[in-house]
Each structure stands twice: as C-alpha cells, then as structure tokens.
Scaffold this motif. Structure first.
Motif, mmCIF file in Angstrom:
data_model
loop_
_atom_site.group_PDB
_atom_site.id
_atom_site.type_symbol
_atom_site.label_atom_id
_atom_site.label_comp_id
_atom_site.label_asym_id
_atom_site.label_seq_id
_atom_site.Cartn_x
_atom_site.Cartn_y
_atom_site.Cartn_z
ATOM 1 N N UNK A 174 7.416 0.004 -14.002
ATOM 2 C CA UNK A 174 6.922 1.367 -13.839
ATOM 3 C C UNK A 174 6.554 1.633 -12.379
ATOM 4 N N UNK A 175 5.903 0.642 -11.736
ATOM 5 C CA UNK A 175 5.533 0.783 -10.322
ATOM 6 C C UNK A 175 6.770 0.846 -9.439
ATOM 7 N N UNK A 176 7.765 0.058 -9.785
ATOM 8 C CA UNK A 176 9.006 0.022 -9.001
ATOM 9 C C UNK A 176 9.724 1.364 -9.039
ATOM 10 N N UNK A 205 1.769 -4.345 -4.868
ATOM 11 C CA UNK A 205 2.739 -4.715 -3.822
ATOM 12 C C UNK A 205 3.970 -3.805 -3.908
ATOM 13 N N UNK A 206 4.492 -3.688 -5.129
ATOM 14 C CA UNK A 206 5.738 -2.930 -5.319
ATOM 15 C C UNK A 206 5.538 -1.453 -5.002
ATOM 16 N N UNK A 207 4.425 -0.869 -5.486
ATOM 17 C CA UNK A 207 4.144 0.540 -5.220
ATOM 18 C C UNK A 207 3.995 0.781 -3.719
ATOM 19 N N UNK A 208 3.352 -0.158 -3.008
ATOM 20 C CA UNK A 208 3.164 -0.039 -1.554
ATOM 21 C C UNK A 208 4.493 -0.142 -0.827
ATOM 22 N N UNK A 209 5.336 -1.048 -1.296
ATOM 23 C CA UNK A 209 6.640 -1.258 -0.671
ATOM 24 C C UNK A 209 7.571 -0.067 -0.882
ATOM 25 N N UNK A 210 7.470 0.565 -2.057
ATOM 26 C CA UNK A 210 8.363 1.678 -2.395
ATOM 27 C C UNK A 210 7.792 3.046 -1.995
ATOM 28 N N UNK A 211 6.534 3.072 -1.552
ATOM 29 C CA UNK A 211 5.954 4.348 -1.136
ATOM 30 C C UNK A 211 5.521 5.247 -2.274
ATOM 31 N N UNK A 212 5.234 4.669 -3.436
ATOM 32 C CA UNK A 212 4.806 5.472 -4.591
ATOM 33 C C UNK A 212 3.282 5.619 -4.551
ATOM 34 N N UNK A 213 2.816 6.630 -3.802
ATOM 35 C CA UNK A 213 1.377 6.799 -3.589
ATOM 36 C C UNK A 213 0.635 7.108 -4.884
ATOM 37 N N UNK A 243 7.039 -0.524 6.247
ATOM 38 C CA UNK A 243 7.895 0.660 6.084
ATOM 39 C C UNK A 243 7.340 1.863 6.847
ATOM 40 N N UNK A 244 6.243 1.658 7.594
ATOM 41 C CA UNK A 244 5.696 2.737 8.408
ATOM 42 C C UNK A 244 5.103 3.872 7.603
ATOM 43 N N UNK A 245 4.503 3.554 6.465
ATOM 44 C CA UNK A 245 3.977 4.573 5.554
ATOM 45 C C UNK A 245 2.489 4.801 5.844
ATOM 46 N N UNK A 246 2.198 5.780 6.704
ATOM 47 C CA UNK A 246 0.822 6.038 7.118
ATOM 48 C C UNK A 246 -0.055 6.427 5.938
ATOM 49 N N UNK A 249 -0.877 3.368 3.927
ATOM 50 C CA UNK A 249 -1.808 2.524 4.673
ATOM 51 C C UNK A 249 -3.222 3.072 4.556
ATOM 52 N N UNK A 250 -3.382 4.385 4.688
ATOM 53 C CA UNK A 250 -4.703 5.013 4.564
ATOM 54 C C UNK A 250 -5.297 4.785 3.177
ATOM 55 N N UNK A 251 -4.447 4.909 2.140
ATOM 56 C CA UNK A 251 -4.921 4.694 0.772
ATOM 57 C C UNK A 251 -5.436 3.269 0.606
ATOM 58 N N UNK A 252 -4.699 2.310 1.127
ATOM 59 C CA UNK A 252 -5.088 0.904 0.991
ATOM 60 C C UNK A 252 -6.321 0.574 1.824
ATOM 61 N N UNK A 253 -6.394 1.137 3.034
ATOM 62 C CA UNK A 253 -7.568 0.904 3.869
ATOM 63 C C UNK A 253 -8.823 1.488 3.219
#
Length: 314
Positions: A174-176, A205-213, A243-246, A249-253
C-alpha cells in the motif's frame, strides 16, 4: 464346440454310409477326428489361458507403476517431514495451499476488483492462498487499491501481516503504490507498522522513497519509527534527501528524524542531498540543502565545505 461346414456334411452324409460299408475304417476315422478336435480345443484353451495370464501380468505391473508414482521419493520425503513436524498430509494441502492452478482465477478476480466473482469462487482454503510471488489475495487487493475486496478478505479471516517472497506485507504494498485509504484500512485492523522486508525496509522507508506524503503522514501519525535503518543503514530521511523531496524531508524532521544519522558509507542525509545536487544539478535541491543545514543536529558547516564547493551555486 464349433463345427465346420465340411464336418457337418460328413456327419450328415459320409459317416452314415461309411459306418455301414466299412465299420472298422469308420471307427478309425471317427477316433482320429475326435483326437484332432480335442487337440484343437486344447490349443484354444491354451491360447485363452495365455491371453488371460498376459492381462493379469499387465494389470499387476500397471498397479505397481501407479503405486510407485504415488510413493515417489519427493512424496515420501514430504511425508517424512510432515510426520516429524506432526502435520497431517491430508490437512496440510487444504490448510496451506500454494501455487495451485485452481487459484489463478481467484487472484485474477481480486486484481481486477471483481467482488461478485470473488464471492462466487471463494472457498475456505483460498483465503491465505499464495501466488507465484508468494503474495496473498490481500497483497494483490492492497496493491491495486481495492478497498471493498480488502474489507471482504479481512472479514473472512485473511492474515494481515503475511510476507511475500521479498518480505513485503500488504502495508508495504500500500505504501509502495501510494494507496492512502488502503494504508488506513490496514492500520485500523492492526497491521504491523514497522514490519521490515528482507532488506530491512519499513513501509515508511518506501513512502519516503516514493514521495507519498499522505501515506508517510498516516504512518507517522500511528507512531512509525523514523530511526529504523535498512541493510545499507539508510533511514527514511536518507531516502527522502536522495530524491530531493523537500516536503517529505520536512515531514520527517517534524517527526524528530535525526539529520545527523549516518549510513554504511558514513553519509548523512545532508551528504546525500549535496551529492544528489552535484550529480543532477537540474533537480535544484538548494532549498533542501539549506533546510538540512539549519538543523541543530547537523555537523558544523566546515566539514561540508569540500562537498559544497563541488555543487552549483546555492
């Protein structure tokens, strides 16, 4: 006994005349004919017996062949293994069906979202059946975002955290695919949020890698662990920076991800972002780098100077 036309004619005409004219010759001929008939009868009986014996041998050999086929080395080995584990071979096939050609239809129905077809073909032993990739029906329904089928399978007792050949659970799938509603359903039903694949990758990890905010926010809301590292010691923040997803990154920080954590190559997410910018300047990750540089846990700027000099103008 079968009588030929010639013998019938002899009995009707020739034998009576011969009996009257030459009684002795008649007796000899009759005895001879009787012996010949008896020999023929014996030969027929022997032929029939021979054929019956052949049939018997063929039947016995055929039965032995079928029995040997049933008791093949692979089958015997499986039965010995089941016996050691205390399993009933008759029950194991029903309880744990695998790669059954009969299951192809039901997997197709799930993949295409045909709930009515699934309800027609579903059987008790189908619920946790596996396809060639060791995926369950719930894996397939989740990967395709079919919520009604997911709910139906779960209501029938489908296991939520079964792993496929790569170690992925339905939540990973689902995350992928970025199916936020599917993630919500699985989390509500108690799916393991920090389950790892064979590469130690979590759904976050997968959601972060794929950009699924949207998916990442749901996972973090349910207390997903931002510090888990994969086999390369990369955190979800590494993947987002890569992947340069600002936004990611903000969500994770904001969820307290550590920007100073290092992977196996001793690279932090900032190293990763700078390297990515250097390799592909057209991505324009300067905002992301500035964001990471302002984090209190990031190492002093001096140790980054060499990398920053290699990058385009910030």
């Amino acid at each position: 006994m079968i009588i030929s036309h010639g013998e019938r004619a002899c009995r009707l005409f020739f034998y009576p005349c011969l009996k009257q004219v030459e009684p002795k010759l008649y007796s000899k001929i009759r005895k001879y004919v009787s012996e010949v008939n008896e020999s023929i009868g014996d030969a027929r009986r022997q032929l029939v017996g021979y054929l019956l014996e052949k049939d018997k041998v063929w039947f016995e050999n055929s039965s032995e062949w079928h029995q040997e086929k049933k008791e093949s080395p692979r089958r015997k080995k499986r039965e010995r293994t089941n016996k050691k584990k205390g399993k009933n071979p008759q029950l194991s096939r029903t309880a744990n069906p695998r790669k059954d050609h009969a299951d192809v239809g039901i997997f197709d129905a799930v993949a295409k979202g045909y709930l009515s077809e699934l309800e027609k073909t579903w059987r008790d032993n189908d619920i946790d059946a596996l396809n060639s990739s060791s995926e369950t029906l719930l894996h397939v329904a989740t990967a395709n975002g079919h919520l009604r089928i997911m709910e139906y399978l779960i209501s029938k007792g489908a296991k939520i955290d079964v792993k496929d050949r790569k170690g992925r659970t339905p939540l990973h799938r689902a995350a992928e695919k970025g199916h936020g509603d599917a993630v919500k359903v699985l989390l509500q039903r108690g799916a393991k949020i920090n389950a790892v694949t064979k590469e130690w990758v979590t759904p976050l990890h997968i959601a972060s890698q794929r950009g699924h905010t949207d998916v990442a926010q749901q996972l973090l809301h349910h207390k997903a662990d931002v510090s888990v590292k994969d086999k390369q010691s990369k955190s979800p923040l590494h993947f987002a920076a890569e992947r340069g997803d600002k936004t990611m990154v903000e969500i994770l920080l904001n969820a307290n991800a550590d920007p100073s954590t290092q992977d196996k190559e001793k690279k932090t997410p900032l190293h990763t972002a700078i390297t990515t910018l250097h390799i592909a300047a057209e991505h324009g990750h300067s905002n992301l780098i500035n964001l990471l540089l302002t984090q209190p846990r990031v190492p002093a700027l001096g140790c980054m100077c060499e990398l920053i000099q290699l990058t385009p103008q910030l």
